[in-house]
Write a protein that holds these residues in place. Sequence first.
Motif, mmCIF file in Angstrom:
data_model
loop_
_atom_site.group_PDB
_atom_site.id
_atom_site.type_symbol
_atom_site.label_atom_id
_atom_site.label_comp_id
_atom_site.label_asym_id
_atom_site.label_seq_id
_atom_site.Cartn_x
_atom_site.Cartn_y
_atom_site.Cartn_z
ATOM 1 N N ASN A 1 0.872 -1.235 -0.049
ATOM 2 C CA ASN A 1 0.125 0.098 0.010
ATOM 3 C C ASN A 1 0.821 1.226 -0.134
ATOM 4 O O ASN A 1 0.700 2.023 -0.668
ATOM 5 C CB ASN A 1 -0.903 -0.151 1.207
ATOM 6 C CG ASN A 1 -2.214 -0.915 1.080
ATOM 7 O OD1 ASN A 1 -2.317 -1.732 0.091
ATOM 8 N ND2 ASN A 1 -2.720 -1.345 2.244
ATOM 9 N N ARG A 2 1.877 1.166 0.749
ATOM 10 C CA ARG A 2 2.858 2.574 0.794
ATOM 11 C C ARG A 2 3.559 2.684 -0.450
ATOM 12 O O ARG A 2 3.691 3.822 -0.919
ATOM 13 C CB ARG A 2 3.848 2.153 2.015
ATOM 14 C CG ARG A 2 3.279 2.396 3.459
ATOM 15 C CD ARG A 2 4.358 2.672 4.311
ATOM 16 N NE ARG A 2 5.302 1.220 4.354
ATOM 17 C CZ ARG A 2 4.778 0.376 5.422
ATOM 18 N NH1 ARG A 2 4.053 0.390 6.303
ATOM 19 N NH2 ARG A 2 6.043 -0.875 5.460
ATOM 20 N N LEU A 3 3.857 1.520 -1.067
ATOM 21 C CA LEU A 3 4.566 1.693 -2.289
ATOM 22 C C LEU A 3 3.458 2.073 -3.522
ATOM 23 O O LEU A 3 4.165 2.782 -4.399
ATOM 24 C CB LEU A 3 5.036 0.125 -2.776
ATOM 25 C CG LEU A 3 6.247 -0.295 -2.159
ATOM 26 C CD1 LEU A 3 6.497 -1.685 -2.548
ATOM 27 C CD2 LEU A 3 7.573 0.592 -2.492
ATOM 28 N N GLN A 4 2.352 1.804 -3.601
ATOM 29 C CA GLN A 4 1.289 2.219 -4.448
ATOM 30 C C GLN A 4 1.194 3.674 -4.066
ATOM 31 O O GLN A 4 0.860 4.320 -5.045
ATOM 32 C CB GLN A 4 0.018 1.186 -4.241
ATOM 33 C CG GLN A 4 -1.117 1.567 -5.110
ATOM 34 C CD GLN A 4 -0.606 1.343 -6.631
ATOM 35 O OE1 GLN A 4 0.034 0.378 -6.862
ATOM 36 N NE2 GLN A 4 -1.189 2.253 -7.621
ATOM 37 N N LEU A 5 0.998 4.296 -2.866
ATOM 38 C CA LEU A 5 0.763 5.410 -2.486
ATOM 39 C C LEU A 5 2.076 6.328 -3.135
ATOM 40 O O LEU A 5 1.864 7.203 -3.831
ATOM 41 C CB LEU A 5 0.807 5.684 -1.209
ATOM 42 C CG LEU A 5 0.704 7.173 -0.735
ATOM 43 C CD1 LEU A 5 -0.567 7.848 -1.132
ATOM 44 C CD2 LEU A 5 0.553 7.249 1.020
ATOM 45 N N ALA A 6 3.265 5.771 -2.810
ATOM 46 C CA ALA A 6 4.238 6.390 -3.469
ATOM 47 C C ALA A 6 4.399 6.382 -4.777
ATOM 48 O O ALA A 6 4.934 7.387 -5.404
ATOM 49 C CB ALA A 6 5.721 5.724 -2.734
ATOM 50 N N LEU A 7 3.907 5.358 -5.595
ATOM 51 C CA LEU A 7 3.804 5.538 -6.992
ATOM 52 C C LEU A 7 3.008 6.601 -7.508
ATOM 53 O O LEU A 7 3.209 7.134 -8.448
ATOM 54 C CB LEU A 7 3.356 4.118 -7.446
ATOM 55 C CG LEU A 7 3.421 3.755 -8.835
ATOM 56 C CD1 LEU A 7 4.910 4.254 -9.439
ATOM 57 C CD2 LEU A 7 3.003 2.573 -9.288
#
Length: 286
Positions: A144-150
């Motif tokens: 989820n954090r990676l998706q948000l960062a993306l």
Amino acid sequence: MLKTLNFHKAFLCRSSRDIQHFPGKKYYCCSLDKDSLEITYVIHVDTKIVVDATHAFLKLLKYDVEDLGNFSIYDIIGAEVEEVNANIHKIVNHGLLEIGLRQYWCKDGQMLYVGSSFKVAQRDSEKYLMITLKDITELQQMRNRLQLALQVFEHASDGILVTDIKGIIQYVNPAFAKHTGYSTDEIVGKTPGILKSGRHQEEFYQDIWNSLHTDGQWRGEIINKRKNGEHYSEWVVIDAVKNELGKVTMYCGIFRDLSERMKYEEKIRFHAYHDGLTGLPNRILF
């Protein structure tokens, strides 16, 4: 092939009282291995009541042994009743063996992400469903954090560039491509030197690297060159990104195009020293 277990000898037995009167824990005698490391619980298929569970399940979802028989699968799965019922129907009647991702609610309201696998057990005419969970909360939160960062990376108005430790460009966001005029394919694999305008001495760029090596960051104004040859000013912040061991693994730069701001400032300066109607220099200019 759906695994159907006979619990008459090994797993589950039911008291002589009719289950339809009250399908709670006190009408069951369970021999589930409570000390198993598996996160497992058992529901009665018709009533959806949780009738047994391992200690690992109770610990993860923060329930007590005394709670068994007093809550149902609807209380712990983060899904609509209709969806839960449809999935149970698929498991029992069509052999669904696992669900990759599901939200579960702990007794205290905390949400977990789990994967789940199933076995159907039958004793006489009663069916039970044994559900084994795999806690993937930490992994899903990371995703989820990676998706948000993306999403931030993709939608940021500032240009963002990421290089490896040798300065080879690995990623750029759409704003960076828009500001420079280079497509992603044209710039990935190159070095930021492709943007050099010739307006800075080599010592300037060496100072940037020295700051990154000693302080882990450099910030300042750079005059770069777009693909079409146009020179433009940018405010740049470059950070050395380190892993958990403190070793630099990449460099990340954020580029803010100052062109529009500089045009606006130039316009303000012009109007300060020139007549608004004629455009001729005013007294202040002299």
